[in-house]
Design an enzyme around this catalytic site. Structure first.
Site, PDB file in Angstrom:
ATOM      1  N   ARG A 100       0.789  -1.236   0.000  1.00  0.00           N
ATOM      2  CA  ARG A 100       0.000   0.000   0.000  1.00  0.00           C
ATOM      3  C   ARG A 100       0.818   1.282   0.000  1.00  0.00           C
ATOM      4  O   ARG A 100       0.265   2.373   0.168  1.00  0.00           O
ATOM      5  CB  ARG A 100      -0.965  -0.005   1.182  1.00  0.00           C
ATOM      6  CG  ARG A 100      -0.320  -0.100   2.571  1.00  0.00           C
ATOM      7  CD  ARG A 100      -0.107   1.234   3.176  1.00  0.00           C
ATOM      8  NE  ARG A 100       0.360   1.204   4.562  1.00  0.00           N
ATOM      9  CZ  ARG A 100       0.992   2.231   5.118  1.00  0.00           C
ATOM     10  NH1 ARG A 100       1.240   3.337   4.426  1.00  0.00           N
ATOM     11  NH2 ARG A 100       1.395   2.160   6.374  1.00  0.00           N
ATOM     12  N   THR A 144      -8.267   3.658  -3.116  1.00  0.00           N
ATOM     13  CA  THR A 144      -7.562   4.846  -2.636  1.00  0.00           C
ATOM     14  C   THR A 144      -8.044   6.080  -3.381  1.00  0.00           C
ATOM     15  O   THR A 144      -8.316   6.027  -4.593  1.00  0.00           O
ATOM     16  CB  THR A 144      -6.042   4.701  -2.825  1.00  0.00           C
ATOM     17  OG1 THR A 144      -5.399   5.961  -2.554  1.00  0.00           O
ATOM     18  CG2 THR A 144      -5.668   4.274  -4.235  1.00  0.00           C
ATOM     19  N   SER A 179       1.483   7.123  -8.840  1.00  0.00           N
ATOM     20  CA  SER A 179       2.618   6.238  -8.576  1.00  0.00           C
ATOM     21  C   SER A 179       2.274   4.854  -9.121  1.00  0.00           C
ATOM     22  O   SER A 179       1.129   4.579  -9.495  1.00  0.00           O
ATOM     23  CB  SER A 179       2.898   6.135  -7.071  1.00  0.00           C
ATOM     24  OG  SER A 179       1.872   5.392  -6.426  1.00  0.00           O
ATOM     25  N   TYR A 181       2.081   2.271  -7.357  1.00  0.00           N
ATOM     26  CA  TYR A 181       1.098   1.745  -6.404  1.00  0.00           C
ATOM     27  C   TYR A 181      -0.306   2.181  -6.784  1.00  0.00           C
ATOM     28  O   TYR A 181      -1.233   1.365  -6.867  1.00  0.00           O
ATOM     29  CB  TYR A 181       1.433   2.204  -4.989  1.00  0.00           C
ATOM     30  CG  TYR A 181       0.239   2.232  -4.077  1.00  0.00           C
ATOM     31  CD1 TYR A 181      -0.346   1.049  -3.632  1.00  0.00           C
ATOM     32  CD2 TYR A 181      -0.337   3.441  -3.683  1.00  0.00           C
ATOM     33  CE1 TYR A 181      -1.465   1.076  -2.815  1.00  0.00           C
ATOM     34  CE2 TYR A 181      -1.449   3.468  -2.859  1.00  0.00           C
ATOM     35  CZ  TYR A 181      -2.014   2.287  -2.435  1.00  0.00           C
ATOM     36  OH  TYR A 181      -3.126   2.314  -1.634  1.00  0.00           O
ATOM     37  N   HIS A 182      -0.497   3.478  -6.991  1.00  0.00           N
ATOM     38  CA  HIS A 182      -1.823   3.976  -7.329  1.00  0.00           C
ATOM     39  C   HIS A 182      -2.304   3.390  -8.654  1.00  0.00           C
ATOM     40  O   HIS A 182      -3.492   3.119  -8.835  1.00  0.00           O
ATOM     41  CB  HIS A 182      -1.817   5.500  -7.382  1.00  0.00           C
ATOM     42  CG  HIS A 182      -1.620   6.147  -6.050  1.00  0.00           C
ATOM     43  ND1 HIS A 182      -0.420   6.715  -5.671  1.00  0.00           N
ATOM     44  CD2 HIS A 182      -2.460   6.298  -4.985  1.00  0.00           C
ATOM     45  CE1 HIS A 182      -0.536   7.202  -4.444  1.00  0.00           C
ATOM     46  NE2 HIS A 182      -1.750   6.953  -4.001  1.00  0.00           N
ATOM     47  N   LYS A 185      -3.910   0.092  -8.078  1.00  0.00           N
ATOM     48  CA  LYS A 185      -5.261   0.195  -7.541  1.00  0.00           C
ATOM     49  C   LYS A 185      -6.274   0.507  -8.655  1.00  0.00           C
ATOM     50  O   LYS A 185      -7.420   0.042  -8.618  1.00  0.00           O
ATOM     51  CB  LYS A 185      -5.325   1.275  -6.461  1.00  0.00           C
ATOM     52  CG  LYS A 185      -4.370   1.072  -5.298  1.00  0.00           C
ATOM     53  CD  LYS A 185      -4.744  -0.137  -4.474  1.00  0.00           C
ATOM     54  CE  LYS A 185      -5.436   0.263  -3.210  1.00  0.00           C
ATOM     55  NZ  LYS A 185      -5.600  -0.847  -2.252  1.00  0.00           N
ATOM     56  N   ARG A 326       8.333  13.861  -4.892  1.00  0.00           N
ATOM     57  CA  ARG A 326       7.276  13.306  -5.730  1.00  0.00           C
ATOM     58  C   ARG A 326       6.996  14.235  -6.908  1.00  0.00           C
ATOM     59  O   ARG A 326       7.304  15.430  -6.865  1.00  0.00           O
ATOM     60  CB  ARG A 326       6.001  13.095  -4.916  1.00  0.00           C
ATOM     61  CG  ARG A 326       6.226  12.284  -3.655  1.00  0.00           C
ATOM     62  CD  ARG A 326       4.947  12.001  -2.921  1.00  0.00           C
ATOM     63  NE  ARG A 326       5.204  11.214  -1.706  1.00  0.00           N
ATOM     64  CZ  ARG A 326       4.271  10.568  -1.021  1.00  0.00           C
ATOM     65  NH1 ARG A 326       3.012  10.609  -1.425  1.00  0.00           N
ATOM     66  NH2 ARG A 326       4.583   9.868   0.048  1.00  0.00           N
ATOM     67  N   VAL A 327       6.399  13.692  -7.946  1.00  0.00           N
ATOM     68  CA  VAL A 327       5.957  14.505  -9.082  1.00  0.00           C
ATOM     69  C   VAL A 327       4.468  14.752  -8.874  1.00  0.00           C
ATOM     70  O   VAL A 327       3.629  13.895  -9.151  1.00  0.00           O
ATOM     71  CB  VAL A 327       6.226  13.789 -10.422  1.00  0.00           C
ATOM     72  CG1 VAL A 327       5.711  14.636 -11.580  1.00  0.00           C
ATOM     73  CG2 VAL A 327       7.716  13.513 -10.580  1.00  0.00           C
ATOM     74  N   GLU A 328       4.151  15.920  -8.348  1.00  0.00           N
ATOM     75  CA  GLU A 328       2.778  16.236  -7.982  1.00  0.00           C
ATOM     76  C   GLU A 328       2.608  17.745  -7.922  1.00  0.00           C
ATOM     77  O   GLU A 328       3.583  18.499  -7.794  1.00  0.00           O
ATOM     78  CB  GLU A 328       2.433  15.644  -6.612  1.00  0.00           C
ATOM     79  CG  GLU A 328       3.299  16.183  -5.482  1.00  0.00           C
ATOM     80  CD  GLU A 328       3.055  15.523  -4.129  1.00  0.00           C
ATOM     81  OE1 GLU A 328       2.146  14.688  -4.038  1.00  0.00           O
ATOM     82  OE2 GLU A 328       3.785  15.857  -3.175  1.00  0.00           O
TER      83      GLU A 328
END
Length: 406
Positions: A100, A144, A179, A181-182, A185, A326-328
């Site tokens: 997660r 998420t 990411s 991870y995302h 999901k 992070r790229v955000e």
């Protein structure tokens, strides 16, 4: 109700399993203890010392008289998972058994591949097992809010009404995961939605925000039932990290400008939301999506709350803005709808200064277990390979924000 909790040894899974058992449900935990192995791999430990799962379950039974069944194995092993579904015959399966952490998935190729294989294959195995053995079982899947990203429009609960060239339809809300991870999901959501359509399964996707807190009524019964408190830069959530930093006199590390805004909720609301979903199942063939959070905060807002509470407790707390690994977007519009669970009976626990003080006190109590070297980010989204440690236990911090080379 017979409810199987996949990943019941983890942070959300443990609290959920105890809560459901306390409410009179017949509960089984399915876990392979890989979450504990990731601690060893990363050289970290939960701030709160947790017992082996078998001991936790023994203490729970001794203190409450309630038994939680345990099945040890990997959900990526279809033969194992299908045997559990056949044996336990769940009416609902709560699926927490996934990797997660977004930073973990961005460490390098190995961790990205593991995250996607583990998460996607495990979910597919569950869907096939339910279809073949328990087709009326309701899948309650932890999704998420990160699936949505940060669009410049309101975020709906799973679906969006679209008008195009004079025609109208209700379509899945566009996904902008941040990411690997995302992304896993999102793949899960698509697979679940597809199997609901073609096999008539029933499923609820709980797109959860960031969870804070460690205490529920059940885990507070005895020290042996204590839940995880992850504070490190890979698995530790932002409020936990800030509280740990405040406890040891480390500046609160805000990534960039700190305008990153997300949904948050108390662990006590997580367990209640899961029960609400189980008691109000989706219809056959329905893929239902609930946005599971109660409030929105920016990273900087949380830092300021921790600073205020910490100073009231006599601590010296400073806020430090560091480059965002992070790229955000560091400042953006964010307005997500989250009314479905409230309409079904959720009574939210909102973030209070008292709860933040409780988290800081936990960090102070176990501050000898805090490794300061694990607080600064070491995983840079812009790099395909990140080396977290070098010989001697030191950290190669100068590599974190190095420019990406082609």
């Amino acid at each position: 109700m017979r409810i199987a909790v996949l990943g019941g040894d983890g942070f959300c899974g443990w609290a959920t399993a105890l809560y459901l058992a306390s409410k009179g449900h017949s509960v089984a935990i399915i876990d392979n203890f890989v979450r504990r192995l990731w601690d060893y791999e990363l050289g970290v430990q939960t701030l709160t010392p947790i017992r082996p799962l078998s001991q936790r379950l023994d203490v729970w039974q001794q203190l409450t008289g309630k038994t939680i069944e345990l099945f040890v194995g990997d959900v990526c092993d279809y033969d194992f998972l299908s045997s559990v579904i056949k044996s336990f015959e769940p009416e609902a399966v709560v699926h927490f058994a996934e990797q997660r952490s977004a930073p973990y998935s961005m460490i390098d190729h190995k961790h990205a591949v593991f995250t996607q294989v583990n998460n996607v294959v495990g979910t597919l195995n569950l869907l096939f097992a339910i279809r073949e053995l328990q087709p009326d079982c309701h899948t309650v899947k932890l999704g998420t809010m990160g699936e949505y990203g940060t669009p410049n429009i309101d975020i709906e609960e799973g679906y969006l009404t679209v008008e195009h060239n004079g025609r109208k339809d209700v379509l899945p809300y566009p996904k902008q995961p941040g990411s690997f991870y995302h992304l896993s999901k999102v793949h899960d959501s698509h697979n679940i939605m597809f199997t609901c359509k073609v096999w008539g399964l029933r499923a609820t996707d709980l797109n959860q925000g960031v969870v804070y807190g460690t205490d529920t009524e059940e885990v507070m019964i005895d020290e042996a039932l204590i839940n995880r408190f992850d504070y490190d830069e890979v698995f530790g959530t932002v409020l936990n990290r800030f509280c740990a930093q405040a406890a040891i006199g480390c500046p609160l590390m805000v990534y960039g400008r700190g305008g990153q805004t997300r949904g948050f909720l108390d662990i006590r609301d997580t367990v209640r939301c899961v029960e609400i979903a189980c008691l109000n199942p989706a219809d056959r063939g329905e893929f239902r999506v609930f946005n599971q959070f109660t409030e929105q905060f920016s990273v900087l807002q949380l830092a300021e709350i921790v600073k205020t509470v910490g100073e009231q407790m006599g601590l010296q707390v400073e806020i430090d803005h560091i480059p965002d690994p992070r790229v955000e977007a560091e400042s953006h519009y964010y307005n997500a709808k989250h009314s479905s669970l409230v309409n079904l009976g959720l009574q939210p626990h909102l973030l209070s200064k008292e709860l933040v003080g409780t988290l800081i006190n936990i960090a102070l109590r176990y501050q000898d277990r805090i490794d300061p070297g694990l607080l600064a980010p070491q995983v840079n989204w812009r790099q395909a390979r990140n080396e977290r440690r070098v010989a001697g236990g030191k950290f190669k911090k100068e590599a974190l924000f190095a420019k990406e080379t082609v």
